[in-house]
Scaffold this motif. Structure first.
Motif, PDB file in Angstrom:
ATOM      1  N   ARG A  28      44.156  39.769  47.764  1.00 43.23           N
ATOM      2  CA  ARG A  28      43.163  39.771  48.658  1.00 43.23           C
ATOM      3  C   ARG A  28      43.361  41.324  49.715  1.00 43.23           C
ATOM      4  O   ARG A  28      42.204  41.556  50.165  1.00 43.23           O
ATOM      5  N   ASN A  29      43.893  41.619  48.774  1.00 49.67           N
ATOM      6  CA  ASN A  29      43.683  43.263  49.338  1.00 49.67           C
ATOM      7  C   ASN A  29      42.838  44.447  47.948  1.00 49.67           C
ATOM      8  O   ASN A  29      42.915  45.493  48.274  1.00 49.67           O
ATOM      9  N   THR A  30      42.558  43.626  47.342  1.00 44.02           N
ATOM     10  CA  THR A  30      41.379  44.406  46.691  1.00 44.02           C
ATOM     11  C   THR A  30      39.986  44.534  47.117  1.00 44.02           C
ATOM     12  O   THR A  30      39.566  45.072  46.829  1.00 44.02           O
ATOM     13  N   THR A  31      40.379  43.909  48.631  1.00 42.86           N
ATOM     14  CA  THR A  31      38.809  43.619  49.631  1.00 42.86           C
ATOM     15  C   THR A  31      38.615  45.196  49.677  1.00 42.86           C
ATOM     16  O   THR A  31      39.717  45.944  50.646  1.00 42.86           O
ATOM     17  N   GLY A  32      37.436  45.839  50.150  1.00 43.74           N
ATOM     18  CA  GLY A  32      37.386  46.976  50.602  1.00 43.74           C
ATOM     19  C   GLY A  32      35.732  47.317  49.729  1.00 43.74           C
ATOM     20  O   GLY A  32      35.120  46.780  49.398  1.00 43.74           O
ATOM     21  N   GLU A  45      41.649  35.009  44.340  1.00 46.81           N
ATOM     22  CA  GLU A  45      42.617  35.913  44.639  1.00 46.81           C
ATOM     23  C   GLU A  45      43.355  35.359  42.932  1.00 46.81           C
ATOM     24  O   GLU A  45      43.265  33.754  42.478  1.00 46.81           O
ATOM     25  N   GLY A  46      43.575  36.239  42.100  1.00 49.27           N
ATOM     26  CA  GLY A  46      43.900  35.815  40.937  1.00 49.27           C
ATOM     27  C   GLY A  46      42.545  35.443  39.789  1.00 49.27           C
ATOM     28  O   GLY A  46      43.583  36.062  38.306  1.00 49.27           O
ATOM     29  N   GLY A  47      41.983  35.804  40.217  1.00 53.83           N
ATOM     30  CA  GLY A  47      40.567  36.419  39.370  1.00 53.83           C
ATOM     31  C   GLY A  47      39.982  37.344  38.394  1.00 53.83           C
ATOM     32  O   GLY A  47      40.926  38.487  39.285  1.00 53.83           O
ATOM     33  N   SER A  48      39.438  38.108  37.928  1.00 45.75           N
ATOM     34  CA  SER A  48      39.044  39.301  38.074  1.00 45.75           C
ATOM     35  C   SER A  48      37.641  39.795  38.406  1.00 45.75           C
ATOM     36  O   SER A  48      36.798  38.305  38.593  1.00 45.75           O
ATOM     37  N   MET A  49      37.193  40.497  38.556  1.00 42.39           N
ATOM     38  CA  MET A  49      36.021  41.166  39.444  1.00 42.39           C
ATOM     39  C   MET A  49      35.437  42.143  37.989  1.00 42.39           C
ATOM     40  O   MET A  49      35.747  43.198  37.868  1.00 42.39           O
ATOM     41  N   ILE A  63      33.242  44.408  49.281  1.00 43.77           N
ATOM     42  CA  ILE A  63      33.694  43.008  48.048  1.00 43.77           C
ATOM     43  C   ILE A  63      34.888  43.055  48.926  1.00 43.77           C
ATOM     44  O   ILE A  63      35.436  43.354  48.935  1.00 43.77           O
ATOM     45  N   THR A  64      34.669  41.474  49.210  1.00 40.76           N
ATOM     46  CA  THR A  64      35.533  40.609  49.222  1.00 40.76           C
ATOM     47  C   THR A  64      36.645  39.498  48.440  1.00 40.76           C
ATOM     48  O   THR A  64      35.073  38.391  47.898  1.00 40.76           O
TER      49      THR A  64
END
Length: 569
Positions: free
Chosen positions: A298-302, A255-259, A320-321
């Motif tokens: 964490r809501n970015t997970t999917g 969390e807080g990072g970039s992907m 992606i988690t």
């Protein structure tokens, strides 16, 4: 120069005509180099040779003179044509021909006159030349999979004989098969020099594995090292068959990072436009293959997807988690408990995966989570838990203080080393730290206190009379006391001496008794032996049986048993 008579010349001529030539030697020379042509008259003694002459075959049955050497004279050149200034003779009568060229490929004859014998030794001359250069030209810009395409042209210039060109892929020869490999070779001869230029054209049907293949061409030569061209590589074009969605550093995605999402296609050239499907939203990216999402949660997970703009059916997906970690320790922080109470810390973990938990007390690792059914003063301290998930790390702590009324755990006395005083030691547990006092005046020797509420105080006293000493402890939560009897130093010294004297007297008494018993046993044994001897003698005289039991024997046995019992007492 001496001239031969007509008769001699006729005789020599007849000898030459009658001589049978058996075989023709061949000498190979390099183009532009000096060539040595041997005169193979090894059977003749040099002292017997009168004339040595070299000539060459001009064709159409004609011959041309080159040079002649008479015995004991230097050679003289007789040619005025193309060999003028190019021929000379070695000491062994070999012909030296400089600046060899292709027109020198003919027969040269060494004629030797010895007395009445004339010998001729013809030698065939062949001139070789290596190619001047070997390079791949007319290269294809790219190769297409499954399509026969002209890869390039390899040229070997000005050689003799004509060069044989071989094509290689990754150092392995290519052979024409009429399908994926076609090789067409041609030879062009220069009318002025007679040198040959060989050209070879390779047509090639590429495969995917040829993407990094290295192509070269080479020639073989009998008198020089093999030649090989500079390597050439080619771009292989083919359509996309598979795509893959990659996530950079997914293991460290928190969390807080970039992907960054990257769509990788196996086509060449690679596609220039992609669609990224971001949980219901589609983003088109041109002239790039990546898309970055910042400040992930964490809501970015999917599930995420990417596809080709030109062919949307060609797509790839990936789950992606985003890693996260939350912990809650209850109770936590500074905690004060009473001795005897229970304490069961509760650690709750909310995370995206399996975690690892470790506990320490005062920086010392614990084997398990701390649980207390009944707290003691020794349980006080700093308890820390650490929870890790990949690169994520969370900590919580309990600063535990166990309080209670003081308790005296030990009260003892020890004689001083010099024997002139007593040392009293009072060991206490309690929190807050208790105060220690004594019912007798003494000199404080030492006081130690530990973090777990333990106190040990030692005092020095010199009692002049027997008395009872109390150790008293107290804190704001209560008090306790304990007594111990202390004798005067004079009385203890006297008692010690008496005890030592009693021990010595008792030792002497025991030794005396043991000696007396040994003597009595010895006397009784001797008396019994004498009695038995007399009894046996009397039986012989009276005719009694030897194994009979008399009244005297029974009395003696009873006496011995009685004395034995007294000795034991």
């Amino acid at each position: 120069m001496h001239l031969l008579s007509a008769s001699c010349v006729c005789a020599l001529f007849i000898t030459v005509l009658l001589r049978q030539v058996t075989g023709l030697e061949t000498v190979i020379g390099l183009y532009g180099e000096t060539l040595e042509i041997p005169c193979n008259n090894v059977a003749l003694n040099s002292e017997d040779i009168r004339i040595t002459k070299w000539k060459y075959d001009k064709g159409e049955g004609l011959s041309g003179d080159l040079l002649v050497k008479l015995k004991n004279q230097n050679f003289s050149i007789s040619t005025t044509d193309e060999y003028e200034g190019r021929v000379s003779m070695a000491a062994n009568r070999s012909l030296l021909l400089s600046a060899a060229k292709l027109s020198d490929q003919r027969t040269f004859t060494c004629m030797v006159v010895a007395d009445m014998d004339i010998s001729e030794y013809p030698v065939n001359v062949v001139i070789h030349k290596t190619p001047e250069g070997l390079e791949i030209s007319d290269k294809a810009e790219e190769l297409e999979i499954g399509k026969l395409t002209k890869l390039g042209k390899c040229v070997a210039k000005d050689s003799n004989p004509a060069a044989n060109i071989i094509w290689l892929k990754n150092k392995k020869p290519l052979l024409a098969d009429g399908k994926g490999i076609s090789i067409q070779a041609s030879v062009l001869v220069d009318p002025d020099t007679g040198l040959s230029t060989t050209s070879s054209v390779l047509e090639y049907s590429a495969q995917k594995e040829d993407t990094d293949a290295v192509f070269t061409c080479s020639t073989e030569h009998t008198l020089a090292a093999d030649m090989e061209s500079s390597p050439a590589t080619f771009s292989i074009t083919y359509s996309t068959e598979n795509i893959v969605l990659q996530v950079t550093d997914q293991a460290s995605l928190v969390e807080g990072g970039s992907m960054t999402l990257k769509c990788v296609a196996d086509g060449n050239p690679a596609p220039t436009a992609y669609n990224f499907h971001l949980k219901g939203e589609m983003v088109k990216v041109e002239n790039a293959d990546s898309y970055t999402i910042t400040n992930v949660t964490r809501n970015t997970t999917g599930e995420y997807k990417c596809s080709l703009v030109d062919d949307p059916t060609m797509e790839a997906s990936k789950d992606i988690t985003v890693n996260y970690l939350d912990i809650n320790l209850s109770p936590s922080g500074n905690i004060v408990k009473s001795a005897g109470e229970a304490l069961h810390p509760n650690l709750q973990i909310d995370s995206s995966g399996d975690t690892k938990v470790s506990w320490t007390k005062d920086d010392v690792k614990l084997e398990k989570e701390p649980k207390f059914a009944k707290l003691t003063f020794a349980d006080s301290g700093l308890y820390e838990c650490e929870v890790t998930l990949g690169l994520l790390n969370q900590k919580a702590f309990i600063e535990l203080t166990v309080e209670g009324a003081p308790v005296i755990t030990k009260l003892i006395k020890v004689r001083g080393e010099d024997g002139t005083h007593e040392e009293l030691i009072c060991e206490v547990e309690g929190s807050p730290k208790p105060t220690v006092s004594w019912s007798i005046n003494g000199t404080l020797i030492d006081e130690t206190a530990s973090d777990n509420g333990k106190i040990a105080q030692k005092i020095k006293v010199v009692p002049t009379a027997n008395l009872t000493v109390s150790c008293m402890v107290s804190n704001e939560l209560g008090m306790a006391s304990k007594t111990i009897n202390v004798s005067s130093i004079i009385e203890e010294v006297r008692m010690d001496k008496k005890a030592q004297s009693d021990d010595n007297d008792q030792t002497k008494l025991v030794v005396g008794v043991v000696v007396a018993l040994l003597v009595a046993t010895l006397v009784l044994g001797l008396a019994y032996w004498v009695y038995m001897k007399k009894s046996k003698q009397g039986s012989w005289k009276t005719g009694e049986k030897e194994n009979g039991s008399s009244e005297e024997e029974k009395k003696l046995e009873e006496k011995v048993e009685e004395n034995s019992q007294k000795a034991e007492v």
